[in-house]
Design a protein around this motif. Structure first.
Motif, PDB file in Angstrom:
ATOM      1  N   LEU B 102       0.797  -1.223   0.000  1.00 21.04           N
ATOM      2  CA  LEU B 102       0.000   0.000   0.000  1.00 21.04           C
ATOM      3  C   LEU B 102       0.838   1.287   0.000  1.00 21.04           C
ATOM      4  O   LEU B 102       0.524   2.239  -0.719  1.00 21.04           O
ATOM      5  N   SER B 103       1.914   1.319   0.786  1.00 20.11           N
ATOM      6  CA  SER B 103       2.717   2.546   0.843  1.00 20.11           C
ATOM      7  C   SER B 103       3.279   2.885  -0.533  1.00 20.11           C
ATOM      8  O   SER B 103       3.305   4.052  -0.942  1.00 20.11           O
ATOM      9  N   ARG B 104       3.717   1.843  -1.268  1.00 16.53           N
ATOM     10  CA  ARG B 104       4.237   2.065  -2.622  1.00 16.53           C
ATOM     11  C   ARG B 104       3.112   2.462  -3.567  1.00 16.53           C
ATOM     12  O   ARG B 104       3.251   3.379  -4.368  1.00 16.53           O
ATOM     13  N   THR B 105       1.969   1.769  -3.481  1.00 19.81           N
ATOM     14  CA  THR B 105       0.838   2.045  -4.362  1.00 19.81           C
ATOM     15  C   THR B 105       0.413   3.505  -4.246  1.00 19.81           C
ATOM     16  O   THR B 105       0.147   4.171  -5.241  1.00 19.81           O
ATOM     17  N   LEU B 106       0.318   3.999  -2.998  1.00 15.80           N
ATOM     18  CA  LEU B 106      -0.224   5.343  -2.768  1.00 15.80           C
ATOM     19  C   LEU B 106       0.862   6.409  -2.750  1.00 15.80           C
ATOM     20  O   LEU B 106       0.552   7.598  -2.668  1.00 15.80           O
ATOM     21  N   ASN B 107       2.139   5.992  -2.801  1.00 11.12           N
ATOM     22  CA  ASN B 107       3.254   6.930  -2.607  1.00 11.12           C
ATOM     23  C   ASN B 107       3.052   7.702  -1.294  1.00 11.12           C
ATOM     24  O   ASN B 107       3.174   8.924  -1.212  1.00 11.12           O
ATOM     25  N   TYR B 108       2.681   6.973  -0.252  1.00 15.15           N
ATOM     26  CA  TYR B 108       2.412   7.586   1.052  1.00 15.15           C
ATOM     27  C   TYR B 108       2.701   6.532   2.110  1.00 15.15           C
ATOM     28  O   TYR B 108       2.200   5.410   2.025  1.00 15.15           O
ATOM     29  N   ASN B 109       3.511   6.880   3.105  1.00 13.23           N
ATOM     30  CA  ASN B 109       3.902   5.881   4.101  1.00 13.23           C
ATOM     31  C   ASN B 109       2.759   5.613   5.083  1.00 13.23           C
ATOM     32  O   ASN B 109       2.467   6.452   5.924  1.00 13.23           O
TER      33      ASN B 109
END
Lengths: 79, 415
Positions: B102-109
């Protein structure tokens, strides 16, 4: 902790009781075993926000079922 | 703007004064292709997948408060797949795979920490159930092991040595792919990613009713006027009953308080999620050091959003009987959320009895873990009108067919 007045035992703590939920509307005999009508009876709820009538069971006491009226917004038990 | 080590360095040099806003504050348009009611995790994830996977362009997410301010902000962030029924196991296992990316998918940690979960088993009935679950989970590829009490104590030094307690630990289960994530970051990450694709997130805009013409939805009445749309998705948790009533139907859902507490911050002492299923109590340690403790749901419906003291007492007693070292820990905060408890503890992700209206309600005590997969499945339903292959067991029609799918693996019951 709610204090619930059992009509037989008087005021007792909520964990002596089990909430039986809102009264359900029984379908009339003509509905028969129609799935949608039965699902409405068995599962659907008004889930009232505000004063509602409900069944309670004095599970760890006299084991009587009775009705009270409670406001689901603040849990106040109404006369 | 894409977040990266470079953007961080660049903004550090200018004293972090020039970060752009993460999402817009757009005005409400008079018409949309799809309106999602409720800007919690599920609503935002659905908007994101509608825009990304289904090419819808005019999408609005409306919320009466601020985004991520409801149960997304109040839950105890446990992500796991050890459910009772096979379709539930498959659904949540697919969810965990989305969380891992998810963090990679959304570009958000989103700070997903896959630390694993230990359930402490105190009755023979529960042990039999966990052994069956182990076999079922293995069949669908979810690692799940049974530990002896000695192995559990090795993994969990905080657990008291064997002592004459009323319900001693007979065994434990180990669910290594379970984890926790930062709840706000999940809402913010989806909001930012959806906004970047043109989704309008309109906050402080309460949806008061759903307007229908005959059997079809034609729009929603909001605090800022009427919004026309052929597709409405309802992601409103405890308010499902109110909104369904405005569209003329009832749901098999009751609104119930669910409580959580956090302790004062402590030094690192617990690196897994601990669950005590017999007493519907579980806890983990947050990155700040607080113990995050979840209790069981209250035993009667209420919108009061404050839990009963009986539940607090039971949760604390269960925790201290197995973890007496926590006896002197002080609690910092206690709160409750209002959960939408479905009759069979399985959520409803389904077309409503009104055409054009889709429901994602009844998540009860387990909605947070389902945000990524719930968003995928609801977007599929809204865009195509057909249920997602992993969510066919979540249809509302299961009740009329006499086939409710009774779950037990939730904080909302004790089995």
């Amino acid at each position: 902790m709610l204090v619930i007045a059992c009509p037989f035992c008087g005021p007792r703590a909520e964990n002596e009781f089990l909430c039986g939920g809102e009264p359900v509307r029984r379908p009339d005999a003509a509905t028969g075993a129609d799935g949608a009508a039965l699902a409405e009876l068995l599962y659907a709820r008004d889930n009232v926000r505000g004063p509602q009538d409900e069944f309670w069971w004095h599970k760890h006491g006299c084991r009587a079922w009775f009705r009270i009226r409670r406001d689901t917004r603040d849990n106040r038990i109404l006369p | 703007m894409r977040y990266s080590i470079l953007s961080l360095a660049r903004n550090a040099l200018s004293g972090h004064a020039h970060w752009p806003r993460a999402w817009r504050d757009p005005p409400l348009q008079p018409a949309y292709d799809a309106v999602i009611v409720g800007a919690g995790g599920h609503g935002l994830a659905t908007a994101y997948h509608l825009a990304r996977d289904h090419g819808l362009s005019r999408i609005a997410v409306l919320d009466k408060g601020w985004l991520g301010g409801g149960n997304t902000a109040r839950n105890t962030v446990t992500i796991r797949a050890n459910y009772l029924r096979e379709p539930s196991m498959r659904f949540y296992a697919a969810g965990i795979r989305l969380w891992e990316e998810l963090s990679r998918t959304l570009n958000y940690n989103v700070m997903f920490s896959q630390r694993g979960q230990i359930d402490l088993i105190q009755t023979w009935a529960k042990l039999r159930d966990v052994k069956r679950r182990q076999a079922a989970l293995r069949l669908i590829g979810v690692p799940f092991e049974i530990l002896t009490p000695a192995q559990a104590r090795e993994r969990l030094p905080l657990l008291a040595p064997e002592a004459p307690v009323r319900l001693p630990v007979l065994a434990a289960s180990w669910h290594p792919t379970a984890g926790v994530a930062r709840h706000d970051a999940v809402a913010w990450g989806y909001a930012r990613a959806a906004d970047a694709m043109g989704v309008d997130i309109v906050q402080n805009c309460e949806v008061r009713s759903i307007r229908r013409e005959g059997d079809r939805v034609i729009g929603v009445e909001t605090a800022r006027g009427f919004v026309a749309t052929p597709r409405v998705a309802m992601c409103v948790s405890a308010h499902a009953g109110d909104l369904a009533a405005t569209a003329g139907f009832r749901l098999p859902i009751e609104t119930v308080p669910l409580q959580a507490f956090v302790s004062e911050p402590l030094k690192p002492m617990l690196d897994v999620i601990v669950n005590i299923p017999q007493f519907a109590t579980y806890f983990s340690q947050s990155d700040k050091g607080e113990l995050v403790i979840g209790g069981g749901a209250d035993a009667y419906p209420s919108y009061a959003a404050r839990g009963s003291f009986a539940v607090i007492e039971e949760a604390v007693a269960a925790m201290l009987s197995l973890f007496p070292a926590l006896k002197r820990v002080r609690m910092l905060r206690q709160w409750a959320g209002s959960i939408d408890l479905c009759h069979d503890i399985t959520p409803i992700l389904s077309p409503a009895p009104v055409a054009g209206l889709s429901l994602s309600v009844g998540w009860g005590s387990g909605g947070f873990k389902a945000i990524p997969i719930g968003g995928v499945a609801l977007a599929h339903l809204v865009a195509t009108g057909a249920p997602h292959p992993l969510a066919e067991h979540l249809l509302l029609s299961r009740f009329a067919k006499g086939r409710p799918l009774f779950e037990t693996a939730g904080a909302s019951n004790r089995l």
